[in-house]
Scaffold this motif. Structure first.
Motif, PDB file in Angstrom:
ATOM      1  N   THR A   1      14.378   1.516  -6.953  1.00  0.00           N
ATOM      2  CA  THR A   1      14.875   2.611  -6.125  1.00  0.00           C
ATOM      3  C   THR A   1      14.919   2.148  -4.674  1.00  0.00           C
ATOM      4  O   THR A   1      14.140   1.297  -4.249  1.00  0.00           O
ATOM      5  CB  THR A   1      13.978   3.848  -6.253  1.00  0.00           C
ATOM      6  OG1 THR A   1      12.617   3.489  -5.965  1.00  0.00           O
ATOM      7  CG2 THR A   1      14.066   4.440  -7.652  1.00  0.00           C
TER       8      THR A   1
ATOM      9  N   GLY B   1      19.838   8.241 -10.061  1.00  0.00           N
ATOM     10  CA  GLY B   1      19.806   8.120  -8.611  1.00  0.00           C
ATOM     11  C   GLY B   1      20.984   8.832  -7.977  1.00  0.00           C
ATOM     12  O   GLY B   1      22.128   8.710  -8.429  1.00  0.00           O
TER      13      GLY B   1
ATOM     14  N   THR C   1      13.740  -1.313  -0.577  1.00  0.00           N
ATOM     15  CA  THR C   1      13.200  -0.699  -1.773  1.00  0.00           C
ATOM     16  C   THR C   1      12.282   0.465  -1.410  1.00  0.00           C
ATOM     17  O   THR C   1      11.927   0.659  -0.241  1.00  0.00           O
ATOM     18  CB  THR C   1      12.433  -1.742  -2.592  1.00  0.00           C
ATOM     19  OG1 THR C   1      12.066  -1.196  -3.858  1.00  0.00           O
ATOM     20  CG2 THR C   1      11.188  -2.172  -1.858  1.00  0.00           C
TER      21      THR C   1
ATOM     22  N   GLY D   1      18.914   3.953  -7.756  1.00  0.00           N
ATOM     23  CA  GLY D   1      17.856   3.696  -8.715  1.00  0.00           C
ATOM     24  C   GLY D   1      17.543   4.909  -9.572  1.00  0.00           C
ATOM     25  O   GLY D   1      17.426   6.024  -9.063  1.00  0.00           O
ATOM     26  N   ASP D   2      17.409   4.681 -10.883  1.00  0.00           N
ATOM     27  CA  ASP D   2      17.174   5.755 -11.842  1.00  0.00           C
ATOM     28  C   ASP D   2      15.710   5.768 -12.290  1.00  0.00           C
ATOM     29  O   ASP D   2      14.975   4.792 -12.109  1.00  0.00           O
ATOM     30  CB  ASP D   2      18.077   5.590 -13.066  1.00  0.00           C
ATOM     31  CG  ASP D   2      19.543   5.486 -12.693  1.00  0.00           C
ATOM     32  OD1 ASP D   2      19.909   5.975 -11.609  1.00  0.00           O
ATOM     33  OD2 ASP D   2      20.321   4.915 -13.478  1.00  0.00           O
TER      34      ASP D   2
ATOM     35  N   PRO E   1      16.656  11.772  -3.519  1.00  0.00           N
ATOM     36  CA  PRO E   1      16.998  10.547  -4.240  1.00  0.00           C
ATOM     37  C   PRO E   1      17.472  10.719  -5.674  1.00  0.00           C
ATOM     38  O   PRO E   1      18.074   9.796  -6.224  1.00  0.00           O
ATOM     39  CB  PRO E   1      15.696   9.750  -4.205  1.00  0.00           C
ATOM     40  CG  PRO E   1      14.624  10.779  -4.066  1.00  0.00           C
ATOM     41  CD  PRO E   1      15.218  11.861  -3.228  1.00  0.00           C
ATOM     42  N   PHE E   2      17.222  11.887  -6.307  1.00  0.00           N
ATOM     43  CA  PHE E   2      17.546  12.031  -7.725  1.00  0.00           C
ATOM     44  C   PHE E   2      18.440  13.239  -7.990  1.00  0.00           C
ATOM     45  O   PHE E   2      18.284  14.287  -7.364  1.00  0.00           O
ATOM     46  CB  PHE E   2      16.267  12.152  -8.562  1.00  0.00           C
ATOM     47  CG  PHE E   2      15.327  10.990  -8.401  1.00  0.00           C
ATOM     48  CD1 PHE E   2      15.687   9.727  -8.821  1.00  0.00           C
ATOM     49  CD2 PHE E   2      14.090  11.164  -7.799  1.00  0.00           C
ATOM     50  CE1 PHE E   2      14.828   8.657  -8.645  1.00  0.00           C
ATOM     51  CE2 PHE E   2      13.217  10.107  -7.627  1.00  0.00           C
ATOM     52  CZ  PHE E   2      13.590   8.838  -8.060  1.00  0.00           C
TER      53      PHE E   2
ATOM     54  N   LYS F   1      10.573   3.696 -13.531  1.00  0.00           N
ATOM     55  CA  LYS F   1      11.914   3.479 -12.986  1.00  0.00           C
ATOM     56  C   LYS F   1      12.704   2.549 -13.901  1.00  0.00           C
ATOM     57  O   LYS F   1      12.140   1.639 -14.517  1.00  0.00           O
ATOM     58  CB  LYS F   1      11.822   2.885 -11.581  1.00  0.00           C
ATOM     59  CG  LYS F   1      11.155   3.816 -10.580  1.00  0.00           C
ATOM     60  CD  LYS F   1      10.921   3.142  -9.250  1.00  0.00           C
ATOM     61  CE  LYS F   1      10.212   4.088  -8.277  1.00  0.00           C
ATOM     62  NZ  LYS F   1       9.903   3.450  -6.980  1.00  0.00           N
TER      63      LYS F   1
ATOM     64  N   GLN G   1       7.956   9.789  -1.432  1.00  0.00           N
ATOM     65  CA  GLN G   1       8.672   8.511  -1.374  1.00  0.00           C
ATOM     66  C   GLN G   1       8.275   7.746  -0.115  1.00  0.00           C
ATOM     67  O   GLN G   1       8.311   8.290   0.992  1.00  0.00           O
ATOM     68  CB  GLN G   1      10.187   8.739  -1.386  1.00  0.00           C
ATOM     69  CG  GLN G   1      11.009   7.459  -1.270  1.00  0.00           C
ATOM     70  CD  GLN G   1      12.475   7.692  -1.537  1.00  0.00           C
ATOM     71  OE1 GLN G   1      12.851   8.399  -2.485  1.00  0.00           O
ATOM     72  NE2 GLN G   1      13.338   7.105  -0.722  1.00  0.00           N
TER      73      GLN G   1
END
Length: 432
Positions: A236, A258, A190, A242-243, A265-266, A232, A203
């Protein structure tokens, strides 16, 4: 006279042996030599189960004189030192083999049905080798790369018999592997996000180990101070899954899907819609649902549609009285909420599905939580501790971060003591 008698006996014995050999054929005189040896250099191969990558072991085969042509083994079956045949490993196992320094080629592995192959949980095909005339040895180089699920199987070994085209065993030995816990794959680790006061989002990926729960930070990007709320919609991960949704100062909600790419990551944001300034709290839960508290203290549920273009369905009223809480944070697949006096309450996911009743009645967790200035839910941080998919990052007033996790005992989730996550977290104005 005695010497003559001894000579005659010796001559008779020699004649008898010669006659026996002639009567029995040449097989007795040309009995197969003892098989050679198979030695694994360095002993059992220590294999990190995780994302470390492949490691290599070498088998050196010493052959008896006269062996030539093709040699091969039957399919090799491994027994696990721990677990049962029903504990079959997952799909991530990659192996290659090279014979006598040649090119590496894929080596097939299989996990059989334990009901049809009693006690065997892993099968391996060692490639055939061609022995040139006059050669006395052959080498096999074998690489292994396995997923983190293999760590629980510990040590495995199997006997190896190599035989020639006639079926005669020409060499015997053992092949052994020792699976050790490595670094969890990025998809299983995670991540925690933190926004600094310049609007840069960072992050922190989990390590999968409690002693040092977080890796050094990585920069996601700037401009995130345009938002007054971030949450979130799923856990993530270090792999970019993960969104996330973000509300800007005009009340517009934006959806970040994600990317499933490490380091970025996005995906580019998508506009969800306006009017979200009516809410004083936004909290997303795994699965994609979004919970929003309005100014009157009513909690609303926005069920996920699983469509990036229109991520939420029509809202459903959960209930009132949620203004009693100073913060509402995702924890596992439920919520934790804090009152001004520092008490924490937990809302676990309801067993029965009802859009308007998503949680069980609240239960008290404990006090003293007003010692923290920021909280953020995370996923699993230490699989070996028997934890389920819940943890909580908490920042103290002095900027120290601690990470709380849970373990399951008799079917219930119980907390264990917090682990240090580092100092200096007061440079961030938001954790998510």
């Amino acid at each position: 006279m005695r010497q003559l008698r001894r000579a005659l006996v010796t001559a008779g014995l020699a004649l008898a042996l010669t006659s026996s050999a002639l009567a029995g054929g040449a097989a007795t005189a040309t009995a197969a030599p003892e098989p050679g040896t198979i030695t694994q250099e360095g002993g059992p191969l220590r294999v990190p189960a995780g994302e470390e990558g492949p490691v290599t072991t070498r088998l050196t085969v010493t052959l008896p004189p006269g062996v030539k042509g093709a040699i091969r083994s039957e399919r090799l079956g491994f027994l696990a030192a721990y677990g049962t045949p029903g504990d079959r490993p997952g799909p991530r196992i990659t192996s290659t083999c090279a014979v006598d320094g040649g090119a590496f080629e894929p080596c097939p592995w299989a996990s059989p049905d334990p009901e049809t192959v009693d006690g065997i949980w892993l099968l391996f095909d060692l490639p055939a080798a061609q022995v040139p005339e006059g050669a006395s040895s052959v080498t096999y180089d074998i690489t292994m790369d396995v997923g983190s699920d293999f760590a629980r199987f510990g040590d495995i070994s199997t006997a190896v018999d190599l035989h020639d085209a006639t079926g005669t065993v020409v060499a015997r030995g053992e092949l052994a592997f020792s699976f050790e816990r490595g670094t969890l794959e990025a998809s299983l680790r995670t991540s925690l996000h933190a926004r600094d006061r310049n609007g840069v989002l960072w992050q922190y990926d989990a390590t999968g180990r409690l002693g040092t729960p977080l890796k050094p930070r990585r920069r996601v990007g700037g401009g995130w101070n345009a938002y007054t709320a971030l949450t979130k919609l799923d856990r993530t991960t270090a792999a970019g899954a993960g969104d996330l949704v973000a509300r800007d100062r005009d009340g517009v909600l934006w959806y970040y899907r994600g990317s499933r790419r490490e380091g970025a990551p996005f995906e580019p944001r998508r506009r969800v819609g306006g009017g979200w300034n009516v809410y004083t709290s936004l909290t997303g839960l795994p699965g994609g649902d979004l919970y929003a508290r309005d100014r009157d203290g009513v909690l609303w549920r926005y069920p996920t549609t699983h469509w990036a273009e229109h991520p939420f369905g029509r809202r459903v009223r959960v209930g009132g009285g949620w203004n009693a809480y100073t913060s509402i944070v995702a924890f596992g697949d439920g919520l934790i909420a804090h009152t001004p006096d520092g008490r924490q309450w937990r809302y676990e996911k309801a067993d029965e599905w009802d859009p308007a009743v998503p949680f069980k009645p609240r239960r008290a967790v404990g006090g003293g939580w007003n010692a923290y200035t920021a909280l953020a839910g995370m996923g699993m941080i230490d699989p070996e501790a028997g934890g389920d998919d819940q943890s909580l990052a908490a920042r103290a007033r002095d900027g120290k971060l601690v990470v709380y996790g849970v373990v399951k005992f008799d079917g219930k989730s119980e907390p264990y003591y917090p682990r240090p996550g580092g100092w200096g977290w007061n440079i961030y104005d938001l954790l998510v």
